[in-house]
Scaffold this motif. Structure first.
Motif, PDB file in Angstrom:
ATOM      1  N   LEU A   1       0.833  -1.130  -0.057  1.00 27.59           N
ATOM      2  CA  LEU A   1       0.037   0.023   0.085  1.00 27.59           C
ATOM      3  C   LEU A   1       0.841   1.391   0.272  1.00 27.59           C
ATOM      4  N   THR A   2       2.049   0.943   0.795  1.00 29.48           N
ATOM      5  CA  THR A   2       2.799   2.238   0.991  1.00 29.48           C
ATOM      6  C   THR A   2       3.225   2.708  -0.530  1.00 29.48           C
ATOM      7  N   GLN A   3       3.747   1.663  -1.350  1.00 23.50           N
ATOM      8  CA  GLN A   3       4.338   1.820  -2.616  1.00 23.50           C
ATOM      9  C   GLN A   3       3.142   2.407  -3.654  1.00 23.50           C
ATOM     10  N   VAL A   4       1.895   1.878  -3.719  1.00 24.60           N
ATOM     11  CA  VAL A   4       0.798   2.450  -4.493  1.00 24.60           C
ATOM     12  C   VAL A   4       0.614   3.766  -3.995  1.00 24.60           C
ATOM     13  N   GLN A   5       0.665   4.188  -2.557  1.00 26.44           N
ATOM     14  CA  GLN A   5       0.455   5.400  -2.085  1.00 26.44           C
ATOM     15  C   GLN A   5       1.518   6.725  -2.578  1.00 26.44           C
ATOM     16  N   SER A   6       2.656   6.159  -2.606  1.00 24.90           N
ATOM     17  CA  SER A   6       3.881   7.069  -2.793  1.00 24.90           C
ATOM     18  C   SER A   6       3.765   7.501  -4.420  1.00 24.90           C
ATOM     19  N   ALA A   7       3.239   6.560  -5.231  1.00 26.80           N
ATOM     20  CA  ALA A   7       3.125   6.876  -6.511  1.00 26.80           C
ATOM     21  C   ALA A   7       2.149   7.984  -6.808  1.00 26.80           C
ATOM     22  N   LEU A   8       1.133   8.057  -5.926  1.00 24.97           N
ATOM     23  CA  LEU A   8       0.233   8.864  -6.224  1.00 24.97           C
ATOM     24  C   LEU A   8       0.262  10.214  -5.499  1.00 24.97           C
TER      25      LEU A   8
END
Lengths: 235, 307
Positions: free
Chosen positions: B164-171
């Motif tokens: 989730l952290t990776q998805v979030q940081s891309a956004l």
């Protein structure tokens, strides 16, 4: 068997779910209290439908207004339990309580002053914020739902006030609800719950008009201002 | 009342001309015109006018409601674009098996995902200062599809489950300056915005992603890859294991997806079983036939699921 990072993702989510569940439990408890108080206020306000109620509207209003202090306290408790900026995540839990409370506040204001409650007044009476930006507020849809409930209650009041011998009230109510109806027509409603509820408003309008009609053809209500010499039977 | 009524119509037409989105409004107006009760009121109650406090307050409510509904519609539109583009990225990744170089395919998919993120940035801008959950029903389909695509891409790069952290940081979109290059047209500047990803949406996206893995598994056999199904099976077991650990199954949606995940896993396990038992006996081209039939079945089902 699972690899560590995958496992961690899932256990984090489980944590999140557990926390979410806890918040929901607490919110539910708060909302239950609000609903309980709302029921009590409704019981008091129902007094105006009694034959004697028309006369002591003032005392009924005074009593219920005092009871709103409880609602204000309970709302501030509820607002404190809520994580910031997440009003709509849990909206479903208090949607109906809000509608009911707005209705009660609007009914009270109407009985006191024959006026339609504004959002600002409602927010003040319930101890919440007027706008979303400022914190816990009443959603606009819920506010409007509460007003539609008011129209329904007033159609009942029109009937009962005639029974109790107050023939002037239905006309006042008719004017008020007609104006409310005109107001709702200004809104571009989507095909949602609010629209459905609004569709019921015309029956309330119709009911009140019938009462006014009945009273008028019998010459029971006070005559219009230009003909003050017209005879009246009662009052 | 009559007079006010015609005023309203004018007002609404003006609104329609300005916002360009008026389907619902027209319905409402036509509907209102058919109603007779307002004429009845107008005879007895002609004094409802624009100066009345009730009408004035309803004017403000009208503006607020229109604003909210317009925003919702815009978000639905953007979300739909995100869904379509993400689907294309997913389809593109499935071409891995068709003999094209894996790195090229994934590189192209990555470009597609960057384009999707531009759309998501617009959504984030639209939601700036709003409560995301108020509009979640508009945004949710697109967001889930995007997460599905990202997870799939991430996995195919050999990096396991995207967090989730990776998805979030891309956004998290940094602020941009206003650029008006001739080929891109006018690109107005915007402040730094973040599109918050609710954890539930992330999990629902991950659940969808396992469906893609199942497809990949079946097609990979057809193309002669005997290793991949076992890897995928192992990974899907991990995911399934994770999902089954959620105590109260979260939401209704989550438990429904869990059921689908179970079916996908079942298919993959059966495929691995067949491979294990018969893989050594049958020549490879015949094995492809065995799975080829299973594949068409699966994709057919999958397609009806999408539409």
């Amino acid at each position: 068997m699972a690899s560590a990072p995958t496992q961690e993702t899932f256990s984090k989510f489980q944590e999140y779910l557990t926390k979410d569940q806890d918040i929901r439990e607490e919110i539910r408890a708060s909302v239950r209290e609000i609903e309980q108080t709302a029921r009590e206020i409704l019981t008091v306000l129902q007094g105006v439908h009694q034959p004697t109620g028309c006369k002591d509207t003032v005392s009924i209003c005074k009593r219920s207004r005092e009871m709103f202090t409880n609602i204000r306290r309970q709302y501030s408790e509820l607002a404190a339990k809520l994580p910031a900026e997440q009003y709509y995540r849990f909206h479903d839990h208090w949607r109906f309580a809000n509608q009911r409370c707005v209705f009660l506040a609007a009914f009270l204001v109407y009985l006191e002053s024959d006026k339609l409650i504004t959002r600002e007044e409602a927010a003040e009476l319930l101890g919440v914020k007027e706008r979303r930006e400022d914190g816990f507020h009443i959603d606009l849809d819920d506010f409007l739902m509460g007003l539609l409930q008011l129209a329904n209650e007033l159609s009942r009041l029109a009937v009962n006030s005639v029974t109790a011998g107050d023939y002037s009230r239905p006309t006042k109510i008719a004017n008020f609800v007609a104006e409310l109806d005109a107001g709702f027509r200004l809104l571009n409603l989507k095909n949602d719950a609010l629209r459905k509820r609004f569709d019921g408003l015309k029956y309330d309008v119709k009911k009140i008009e019938e009462v006014v009609y009945d009273v008028t053809i019998r010459g029971l209500n006070p005559p219009p201002a230009q003909k003050p010499e017209a005879p009246t039977e009662e009052q | 009342m009559r007079m006010v009524w015609s005023n309203n119509r004018c007002y609404n037409l003006k609104m329609a001309a300005r916002s360009g989105h008026q389907r619902g409004g027209h319905h409402k107006r036509n509907y209102g015109k058919d109603r007779v009760s307002h004429q009845k009121i107008s005879r007895r109650e002609p004094k409802v006018d624009e100066n009345s406090p009730i009408i004035a307050s309803f004017r403000t409510y009208q503006a607020l409601l229109d604003r909210k509904n317009d925003k919702y519609e815009r978000l639905v539109k953007m979300s739909r674009d995100v869904t379509i583009q993400s689907k294309r990225a997913i389809f593109h990744i499935h071409r891995i098996n068709s003999g094209v170089d894996k790195a090229t395919v994934l590189g192209e998919a990555d470009e597609k995902l960057i384009a999707v993120r531009e759309k998501l940035c617009q959504i984030a801008l639209e939601l700036q200062g709003e409560d995301l959950y108020q509009f979640i029903r508009a945004v949710s389909p697109g967001l889930q599809e995007y997460i599905e695509a990202v997870a799939f891409h991430h996995y195919c790069l050999g990096q396991g489950l995207v967090s989730l952290t990776q998805v979030q940081s891309a956004l998290e979109f940094p602020a941009t300056e206003k650029t008006s290059s001739p080929e891109d047209g006018d690109c107005p500047s915007h402040p730094a915005v973040t599109l918050y990803v609710p954890p539930v949406e992330y999990m629902l996206g991950v659940a969808d992603f396992t469906g893609e893995l199942m497809r990949l598994c079946i097609t990979s056999v057809s193309s002669g890859d005997m290793e991949l199904p076992f890897q995928l099976c192992q990974f899907m077991r991990e995911v399934y294991h994770g999902f089954s650990s959620f105590s109260h199954a979260g939401s209704w949606e989550l438990s429904r997806k869990m059921h689908t995940l179970r079916q996908s896993l079942h298919k993959v396990e059966n495929a691995c079983y067949t491979l294990q038992v018969r893989g050594l006996e049958i020549p490879k081209h015949m094995l492809a036939d065995v799975f080829g039939s299973a594949d068409s079945e699966d994709t057919g089902e999958r397609r009806s699921d999408i539409s």
